[in-house]
Design a protein around this motif. Sequence first.
Motif, mmCIF file in Angstrom:
data_model
loop_
_atom_site.group_PDB
_atom_site.id
_atom_site.type_symbol
_atom_site.label_atom_id
_atom_site.label_comp_id
_atom_site.label_asym_id
_atom_site.label_seq_id
_atom_site.Cartn_x
_atom_site.Cartn_y
_atom_site.Cartn_z
ATOM 1 N N TRP A 113 -1.536 10.285 -52.532
ATOM 2 C CA TRP A 113 -1.138 11.650 -52.898
ATOM 3 C C TRP A 113 -2.235 12.373 -53.653
ATOM 4 N N GLU A 114 -3.027 11.617 -54.419
ATOM 5 C CA GLU A 114 -4.141 12.236 -55.136
ATOM 6 C C GLU A 114 -5.166 12.795 -54.137
ATOM 7 N N MET A 115 -5.489 12.018 -53.108
ATOM 8 C CA MET A 115 -6.430 12.496 -52.091
ATOM 9 C C MET A 115 -5.802 13.604 -51.251
ATOM 10 N N HIS A 116 -4.551 13.443 -50.906
ATOM 11 C CA HIS A 116 -3.796 14.452 -50.150
ATOM 12 C C HIS A 116 -3.920 15.820 -50.815
ATOM 13 N N ASN A 117 -3.684 15.869 -52.113
ATOM 14 C CA ASN A 117 -3.735 17.144 -52.827
ATOM 15 C C ASN A 117 -5.155 17.652 -53.013
ATOM 16 N N LEU A 118 -6.106 16.750 -53.223
ATOM 17 C CA LEU A 118 -7.504 17.176 -53.332
ATOM 18 C C LEU A 118 -7.972 17.837 -52.045
ATOM 19 N N ILE A 119 -7.603 17.257 -50.918
ATOM 20 C CA ILE A 119 -8.011 17.807 -49.629
ATOM 21 C C ILE A 119 -7.406 19.191 -49.423
ATOM 22 N N PHE A 120 -6.116 19.338 -49.699
ATOM 23 C CA PHE A 120 -5.471 20.637 -49.525
ATOM 24 C C PHE A 120 -5.957 21.659 -50.560
ATOM 25 N N ASP A 121 -6.059 21.244 -51.810
ATOM 26 C CA ASP A 121 -6.435 22.179 -52.875
ATOM 27 C C ASP A 121 -7.850 22.708 -52.702
ATOM 28 N N ALA A 130 -20.736 21.451 -42.540
ATOM 29 C CA ALA A 130 -21.343 20.759 -41.403
ATOM 30 C C ALA A 130 -21.092 19.260 -41.494
ATOM 31 N N GLN A 131 -21.041 18.735 -42.734
ATOM 32 C CA GLN A 131 -20.826 17.306 -42.966
ATOM 33 C C GLN A 131 -19.730 17.118 -44.021
ATOM 34 N N PRO A 132 -18.483 17.332 -43.668
ATOM 35 C CA PRO A 132 -17.410 17.224 -44.665
ATOM 36 C C PRO A 132 -17.241 15.816 -45.228
ATOM 37 N N MET A 133 -17.749 14.822 -44.529
ATOM 38 C CA MET A 133 -17.613 13.446 -45.018
ATOM 39 C C MET A 133 -18.270 13.285 -46.375
ATOM 40 N N ASP A 134 -19.372 13.994 -46.588
ATOM 41 C CA ASP A 134 -20.041 13.936 -47.891
ATOM 42 C C ASP A 134 -19.109 14.444 -48.993
ATOM 43 N N ILE A 135 -18.377 15.500 -48.690
ATOM 44 C CA ILE A 135 -17.444 16.073 -49.667
ATOM 45 C C ILE A 135 -16.277 15.128 -49.895
ATOM 46 N N LEU A 136 -15.765 14.552 -48.817
ATOM 47 C CA LEU A 136 -14.644 13.621 -48.943
ATOM 48 C C LEU A 136 -15.045 12.381 -49.735
ATOM 49 N N THR A 137 -16.277 11.944 -49.555
ATOM 50 C CA THR A 137 -16.776 10.803 -50.333
ATOM 51 C C THR A 137 -16.828 11.151 -51.810
ATOM 52 N N GLY A 138 -17.162 12.399 -52.097
ATOM 53 C CA GLY A 138 -17.153 12.856 -53.488
ATOM 54 C C GLY A 138 -15.760 12.812 -54.082
ATOM 55 N N TYR A 139 -14.770 13.171 -53.284
ATOM 56 C CA TYR A 139 -13.390 13.077 -53.758
ATOM 57 C C TYR A 139 -13.031 11.619 -54.047
ATOM 58 N N ALA A 140 -13.475 10.724 -53.169
ATOM 59 C CA ALA A 140 -13.193 9.296 -53.352
ATOM 60 C C ALA A 140 -13.816 8.783 -54.645
ATOM 61 N N GLN A 141 -15.018 9.252 -54.939
ATOM 62 C CA GLN A 141 -15.687 8.862 -56.179
ATOM 63 C C GLN A 141 -14.921 9.376 -57.389
ATOM 64 N N SER A 142 -14.441 10.617 -57.301
ATOM 65 C CA SER A 142 -13.696 11.207 -58.430
ATOM 66 C C SER A 142 -12.382 10.470 -58.679
ATOM 67 N N LEU A 143 -11.849 9.846 -57.638
ATOM 68 C CA LEU A 143 -10.606 9.075 -57.773
ATOM 69 C C LEU A 143 -10.866 7.610 -58.097
ATOM 70 N N GLU A 144 -12.145 7.283 -58.266
ATOM 71 C CA GLU A 144 -12.578 5.928 -58.623
ATOM 72 C C GLU A 144 -12.146 4.903 -57.576
ATOM 73 N N LEU A 145 -12.283 5.297 -56.304
ATOM 74 C CA LEU A 145 -11.993 4.378 -55.213
ATOM 75 C C LEU A 145 -13.206 3.489 -54.944
ATOM 76 N N ASP A 146 -12.991 2.430 -54.195
ATOM 77 C CA ASP A 146 -14.096 1.645 -53.665
ATOM 78 C C ASP A 146 -14.676 2.492 -52.540
ATOM 79 N N VAL A 147 -15.764 3.185 -52.824
ATOM 80 C CA VAL A 147 -16.308 4.169 -51.886
ATOM 81 C C VAL A 147 -16.790 3.519 -50.599
#
Length: 207
Positions: A113-121, A130-147
């Motif tokens: 749900w944390e990622m769900h809301n980050l993506i929508f917000d 052009a490379q949204p994966m870089d942004i999504l990886t940043g979200y993963a880092q902010s959530l302290e995931l195993d990137v």
Amino acid sequence: MGGIVVLVIAGAVLLFFKGNAPQTTTVADPGKLVRDASNMTGVITAKVTLVEFGDYQCPFCGSINPALEKIIDNYKGNKDFNFVYRNFPLPQHQWAKLTAEAAEAAGAQGKYWEMHNLIFDNQSQWTGAAQPMDILTGYAQSLELDVNAFTAAVQKNQYDNKITGEDLADGNALGVNSTPTLFLNGKKTSASTYDDLKKAIDDALKQ
């Protein structure tokens, strides 16, 4: 001649009652609405269940998400309410599938749900990238995931079966053809504001 008049009148009466009969909404197949592995805030047996078939790149889904976040927050801890999000990536949205994979990959690490809301917000931030994966990886880092695990899962389309084989397939079977499509206790609802959704949910809880 008189018999013809009677038949015409009878037919008119039948059409009148048929045209004024109450319209009923068919309840959707519960097995297609929610699966055991679906992303949900409550339990599958909850008295009231609100299901969204959504697309992370859909602007309308993005606009309704704040109301849904508020609904989830309002009913958190209420065992009688359950919100379910089903993936329905539309083919015209280039990054809809990728972002769905990102949310599922975060969910595997307990942060769906944390990622769900980050993506929508932050929809406007990545949708034109052009490379949204870089942004999504940043979200993963902010959530302290195993990137590394997160990135590998997304790049391998690890959750394709859940996203397309289950969620998208179920949505198609239910006649979903646009996003967001909401079902409240198995019936499609046009409610989209917080107040309208809350009223509909409260009414269902009282039944």
